[in-house]
Design an enzyme around this catalytic site. Structure first.
Site, mmCIF file in Angstrom:
data_model
loop_
_atom_site.group_PDB
_atom_site.id
_atom_site.type_symbol
_atom_site.label_atom_id
_atom_site.label_comp_id
_atom_site.label_asym_id
_atom_site.label_seq_id
_atom_site.Cartn_x
_atom_site.Cartn_y
_atom_site.Cartn_z
ATOM 1 N N ASP A 110 7.965 0.783 -1.840
ATOM 2 C CA ASP A 110 7.579 0.689 -3.258
ATOM 3 C C ASP A 110 8.007 1.907 -4.078
ATOM 4 O O ASP A 110 7.357 2.260 -5.071
ATOM 5 C CB ASP A 110 6.053 0.486 -3.400
ATOM 6 C CG ASP A 110 5.591 -0.773 -2.696
ATOM 7 O OD1 ASP A 110 6.364 -1.745 -2.670
ATOM 8 O OD2 ASP A 110 4.464 -0.780 -2.179
ATOM 9 N N LYS A 133 12.916 0.922 -5.487
ATOM 10 C CA LYS A 133 14.268 0.562 -5.028
ATOM 11 C C LYS A 133 14.859 -0.566 -5.855
ATOM 12 O O LYS A 133 16.047 -0.561 -6.175
ATOM 13 C CB LYS A 133 14.231 0.132 -3.546
ATOM 14 C CG LYS A 133 13.760 1.210 -2.596
ATOM 15 C CD LYS A 133 13.608 0.698 -1.180
ATOM 16 C CE LYS A 133 12.554 -0.362 -0.993
ATOM 17 N NZ LYS A 133 11.166 0.094 -1.167
ATOM 18 N N GLY A 166 8.762 -6.444 -2.003
ATOM 19 C CA GLY A 166 8.552 -6.873 -3.385
ATOM 20 C C GLY A 166 9.276 -5.872 -4.262
ATOM 21 O O GLY A 166 8.827 -4.739 -4.410
ATOM 22 N N HIS A 167 10.426 -6.255 -4.761
ATOM 23 C CA HIS A 167 11.271 -5.345 -5.546
ATOM 24 C C HIS A 167 11.237 -5.772 -7.004
ATOM 25 O O HIS A 167 11.701 -6.853 -7.360
ATOM 26 C CB HIS A 167 12.711 -5.347 -4.991
ATOM 27 C CG HIS A 167 12.804 -4.849 -3.577
ATOM 28 N ND1 HIS A 167 13.948 -4.886 -2.827
ATOM 29 C CD2 HIS A 167 11.867 -4.280 -2.778
ATOM 30 C CE1 HIS A 167 13.710 -4.361 -1.637
ATOM 31 N NE2 HIS A 167 12.451 -3.993 -1.584
ATOM 32 N N GLN A 211 11.287 -1.921 2.319
ATOM 33 C CA GLN A 211 10.275 -1.006 2.884
ATOM 34 C C GLN A 211 10.763 0.437 2.696
ATOM 35 O O GLN A 211 11.440 0.712 1.731
ATOM 36 C CB GLN A 211 9.989 -1.346 4.359
ATOM 37 C CG GLN A 211 9.174 -2.610 4.550
ATOM 38 C CD GLN A 211 9.987 -3.888 4.418
ATOM 39 O OE1 GLN A 211 10.992 -4.049 5.077
ATOM 40 N NE2 GLN A 211 9.549 -4.819 3.594
HETATM 41 P P1 GDP Z 1 10.309 -1.291 -4.590
HETATM 42 O O1 GDP Z 1 9.589 -2.130 -3.610
HETATM 43 O O2 GDP Z 1 10.794 -0.002 -4.004
HETATM 44 O O3 GDP Z 1 11.409 -2.034 -5.296
HETATM 45 O O4 GDP Z 1 9.227 -0.885 -5.707
HETATM 46 P P2 GDP Z 1 8.149 -1.866 -6.394
HETATM 47 O O5 GDP Z 1 8.844 -2.775 -7.308
HETATM 48 O O6 GDP Z 1 7.275 -2.483 -5.364
HETATM 49 O O7 GDP Z 1 7.251 -0.819 -7.158
HETATM 50 C C1 GDP Z 1 7.764 0.046 -8.112
HETATM 51 C C2 GDP Z 1 7.038 -0.202 -9.442
HETATM 52 O O8 GDP Z 1 7.278 0.886 -10.315
HETATM 53 C C3 GDP Z 1 7.510 -1.443 -10.176
HETATM 54 O O9 GDP Z 1 6.424 -1.996 -10.873
HETATM 55 C C4 GDP Z 1 8.556 -0.901 -11.142
HETATM 56 O O10 GDP Z 1 8.703 -1.719 -12.296
HETATM 57 C C5 GDP Z 1 7.943 0.435 -11.496
HETATM 58 N N1 GDP Z 1 8.901 1.505 -11.814
HETATM 59 C C6 GDP Z 1 10.123 1.758 -11.270
HETATM 60 N N2 GDP Z 1 10.637 2.908 -11.775
HETATM 61 C C7 GDP Z 1 9.730 3.377 -12.653
HETATM 62 C C8 GDP Z 1 9.658 4.558 -13.465
HETATM 63 O O11 GDP Z 1 10.541 5.405 -13.460
HETATM 64 N N3 GDP Z 1 8.546 4.715 -14.235
HETATM 65 C C9 GDP Z 1 7.521 3.801 -14.239
HETATM 66 N N4 GDP Z 1 6.469 4.047 -15.017
HETATM 67 N N5 GDP Z 1 7.548 2.692 -13.500
HETATM 68 C C10 GDP Z 1 8.636 2.487 -12.692
HETATM 69 P P1 IMO Z 2 9.062 -2.870 -0.344
HETATM 70 O O1 IMO Z 2 10.427 -3.342 0.081
HETATM 71 C C1 IMO Z 2 5.221 -1.159 0.877
HETATM 72 C C2 IMO Z 2 3.678 -2.383 4.801
HETATM 73 C C3 IMO Z 2 2.430 -3.256 4.851
HETATM 74 C C4 IMO Z 2 1.840 -2.798 6.183
HETATM 75 C C5 IMO Z 2 3.075 -2.576 7.047
HETATM 76 C C6 IMO Z 2 3.432 -3.757 7.950
HETATM 77 O O2 IMO Z 2 8.510 -3.590 -1.516
HETATM 78 O O3 IMO Z 2 9.037 -1.388 -0.471
HETATM 79 P P2 IMO Z 2 4.451 -6.180 7.502
HETATM 80 O O4 IMO Z 2 3.949 -7.319 6.698
HETATM 81 O O5 IMO Z 2 5.811 -5.701 7.104
HETATM 82 O O6 IMO Z 2 4.380 -6.435 8.980
HETATM 83 O O7 IMO Z 2 3.410 -4.968 7.213
HETATM 84 O O8 IMO Z 2 4.149 -2.351 6.141
HETATM 85 N N1 IMO Z 2 4.786 -2.930 3.967
HETATM 86 C C7 IMO Z 2 5.140 -2.427 2.779
HETATM 87 N N2 IMO Z 2 4.596 -1.438 2.045
HETATM 88 N N3 IMO Z 2 6.342 -1.784 0.460
HETATM 89 C C8 IMO Z 2 6.920 -2.761 1.195
HETATM 90 O O9 IMO Z 2 8.104 -3.311 0.875
HETATM 91 C C9 IMO Z 2 6.291 -3.145 2.396
HETATM 92 N N4 IMO Z 2 6.565 -4.075 3.349
HETATM 93 C C10 IMO Z 2 5.656 -3.917 4.300
HETATM 94 O O10 IMO Z 2 1.571 -2.988 3.771
HETATM 95 O O11 IMO Z 2 1.214 -1.551 6.013
HETATM 96 MG MG MG Z 3 7.755 -3.076 -3.364
#
Ligand code: GDP
Ligand code: IMO
Ligand code: MG
Length: 436
Positions: free
Chosen positions: A13, A16, A40-41, A224
Site C-alpha cells: 500500500d 505503487k 489493491g492498487h 504487496q
Molecule cells: P498500492 O497498493 O501500493 O497501490 O497503494 P494503495 O492504493 O493500496 O494505497 C495508497 C493510497 O494512497 C491510495 O488511496 C492512493 O490514492 C493514495 N495516494 C497515493 N499517493 C499519494 C500521495 O502522494 N498523497 C496522498 N495524500 N495520497 C496518495
Molecule cells: P498491495 O499490492 C498490504 C497482507 C495481508 C496479510 C498478509 C497475507 O495493495 O500493496 P494474503 O491475503 O496475501 O495471504 O495476506 O499480507 N497483504 C497486503 N497488505 N497491501 C497488499 O497489497 C497486501 N496483500 C496482502 O493484510 O497481512
Molecule cells: Mg494496496
C-alpha cells in the site's frame, strides 16, 4: 533497454498503483509478476477512482498492453469483475490484456481452506485478505495446482478438479469441517467463466521476450511489498509470493539481464495491514492522525491500516534485497501538519544498538526503535509539482532519507492524482525513463 521493476519497499500500500500509472506513460507494456486479487492498487484520474487488483495499472492508459504473469494466482470471477468494471468506466481492454497459461487458478475451496485453517488450534493468525491466495500458492508448491492453461482441455480440467476436490474433502473432514465441496458445480462455473478469458490466455513469457526483442519496453508492477515477501519478509506474517524484485524474473519468465533498474516505493511514513511485528507503529492519537490524513483504510478489505513512522532499517534491508537504484517517496503531504517528524534510524535490541533489521519476526517484535527527530514544515505540499516549491524542511526530510539509505530519492508524490508528483532531474530514474 529500459525495462524497470517497481517494487513496494515496505508492507504494501505504498502507492505503487499511482506510481505505475504515472510511469507507464514511458513504457509499452506493464506486467504483474506475483500475488493475486489480494492487491489493491488505487489510481485517481480526475474524478475517477480505480482500484485494480489483478489488472496492471498501465491499462488505464490507452494503447498500453497489460500482462498477468505466471507468478500470479488468478480467481477468474474476480478478474472478469475487474474487466467489466473497467469497461463500464470506458476503459477498453480488448486485445490489450494477456494472461499466462502458467498462472495458477484460485478455486472456492482455497477460500474455504483459508478460513478453516485459521480455526485450527495454535495456528498463527496472519490476518490475510481471505482471497484464497495462500492455499492456492500451497497447491502450486505442492505440485497439485491447476493452471490457467489447463482449462483449455475440458476433459483434463474436470479430471484435475476431481482429484483436487477428493483430497480437499479428506483434509476438511480431518479438520472437522463438514462443508460440501463438489466437482460438478466448480467445473461448470469455471468453464463458463474461462470461456471469456480464453482469447487472453497465452504464453506470456514468450510474448514478453519477443516484444522486448522487437524493442518494446516493459514496466514490471510489483504487488504487496518487500516485508510481505514469502522469503524476505516478516515470515510468517507475509503473503505467499515473491514480491521482491527477484520475483519479477521468475514470475514472468524474463531474465535478470533484461532488467535495467529497480525502483522502490515507500510512503513518507509506514503502514501495515494484518498481523505481525511493526517496530515504529504508533498506537496513539498520532497513529490516528496519520490514518486520518493518509486515509489509511484498505483499498480491498476496508480494514484500518496500522500507522507509524518511517523505518530506515526496514528500507535499508529493502534496498539491499531489491537492489534499489532509486526510491520514490509517496504521501509526503500527509505529514504537512506535524511540528516534528521522528524517523527510526536504528533499533535497540537486547541492550545493544543495531543498524540492521533482524531476520526473524519474533526478534523484530522485540526491538525498540531509536529515533532522530526532524522539524516539520507546517505548510501544504499537497499537489506540488516542482522540487523548488517544497518547503526547506520537506526537502531536508527527503535528503535525510536518501543520504541515510545511500539510495537516491528520485521522485516524490504529493497527492493521489496523476499529476501530483515530482520526478527529480539528474536522477538514475529520470535517465532510465528517457533512455529508450
Ligand atoms: P498500492 O497498493 O501500493 O497501490 O497503494 P494503495 O492504493 O493500496 O494505497 C495508497 C493510497 O494512497 C491510495 O488511496 C492512493 O490514492 C493514495 N495516494 C497515493 N499517493 C499519494 C500521495 O502522494 N498523497 C496522498 N495524500 N495520497 C496518495
Ligand atoms: P498491495 O499490492 C498490504 C497482507 C495481508 C496479510 C498478509 C497475507 O495493495 O500493496 P494474503 O491475503 O496475501 O495471504 O495476506 O499480507 N497483504 C497486503 N497488505 N497491501 C497488499 O497489497 C497486501 N496483500 C496482502 O493484510 O497481512
Ligand atoms: Mg494496496
Amino acid at each position: 533497454m529500459s525495462n524497470l521493476i517497481i517494487v513496494g519497499a515496505q508492507w504494501g500500500d505504498e502507492g505503487k498503483g499511482k506510481i505505475v500509472d504515472l510511469l507507464s506513460e514511458s513504457f509499452d507494456i506493464v506486467a504483474r509478476y506475483q500475488g493475486g486479487h489480494n492487491a489493491g492498487h488505487t489510481v485517481e484520474i480526475g474524478t475517477n477512482r480505480f482500484v485494480l487488483q489483478l489488472i496492471p495499472c498501465g491499462l488505464l492508459r490507452s494503447g498500453k498492453i497489460g500482462v498477468i504473469g505466471n507468478g500470479l494466482v488468478v480467481d477468474p470471477a474476480a478478474l472478469l469483475k475487474e474487466v467489466d468494471a473497467l469497461e463500464q468506466n470506458g476503459v477498453d481492454i480488448d486485445r490489450r490484456l494477456f494472461i499466462s497459461n502458467r498462472a495458477h487458478l484460485i478455486f472456492p475451496y482455497h477460500r474455504l481452506f483459508e478460513r478453516e485453517s485459521e480455526r485450527v488450534s495454535k495456528r498463527i493468525s496472519i490476518g490475510t485478505t481471505s482471497r484464497g491466495i495462500g492455499p492456492a500458492y500451497e497447491d502450486k508448491a505442492g505440485r497439485r495446482g491447476i493452471r490457467v492453461g489447463d482449462i483449455l482441455d475440458e476433459t483434463n480440467f474436470r479430471c484435475l478438479v476431481e482429484t483436487a476436490v477428493a483430497e480437499k474433502q479428506l483434509v476438511l473432514r480431518a479438520w472437522g469441517c463438514d462443508a460440501a465441496v463438489d466437482t460438478a458445480p466448480i467445473v461448470a462455473e469455471y468453464l463458463v467463466l474461462c470461456r471469456r478469458l480464453k482469447p487472453l490466455i497465452t504464453d506470456t513469457s514468450m510474448f514478453l521476450n519477443r516484444q522486448m526483442d522487437a524493442g518494446q519496453s516493459v514496466l514490471f508492477e510489483g504487488a504487496q511489498g518487500t516485508m510481505l515477501d514469502l522469503d524476505h519478509g516478516t515470515y510468517p506474517y507475509v503473503t505467499s509470493s515473491s514480491s521482491t524484485a527477484g520475483g519479477a524474473c521468475t514470475g514472468l519468465g524474463v531474465a535478470p539481464t533484461r532488467i535495467a533498474g529497480v525502483v522502490g516505493v515507500s510512503k513518507a511514513y509506514t503502514t501495515r495491514v494484518g498481523g505481525g511485528p511493526f517496530p515504529t507503529e504508533e498506537n496513539s492519537t498520532m497513529g490516528e492522525t496519520l490514518r486520518g490524513r493518509g486515509k489509511e483504510y484498505g483499498a480491498v478489505t476496508g480494514r484500518s491500516r496500522r500507522c507509524g513512522w518511517l523505518d530506515l532499517p526496514v528500507l535499508r534491508y529493502s534496498s539491499m534485497v531489491n537492489g534499489l537504484d532509486s526510491l520514490i517517496i509517496t504521501k509526503l503531504d500527509v505529514l504537512d501538519t506535524l511540528d516534528e517528524i521522528p524517523v527510526c534510524t536504528a533499533y535497540e535490541y537486547e541492550g545493544s544498538r543495531i543498524e540492521e533489521m533482524p531476520p526473524l519476526a519474533d526478534m523484530l517484535a522485540r526491538v525498540h526503535p531509536i529515533y532522530e527527530t526532524l522539524p516539520g514544515w507546517k505548510q501544504s505540499t499537497f499537489g506540488l509539482q516542482r522540487y523548488e516549491d517544497l518547503p526547506k524542511q520537506a526537502r531536508e526530510y527527503l535528503e535525510f532519507i536518501g543520504s541515510r539509505l545511500g539510495v537516491e530519492v528520485a521522485m516524490i508524490s504529493t497527492g493521489p492524482e496523476r499529476q501530483q508528483g515530482i520526478v527529480l532531474p539528474g536522477t538514475k530514474l529520470q535517465k532510465l525513463l528517457t533512455d529508450r
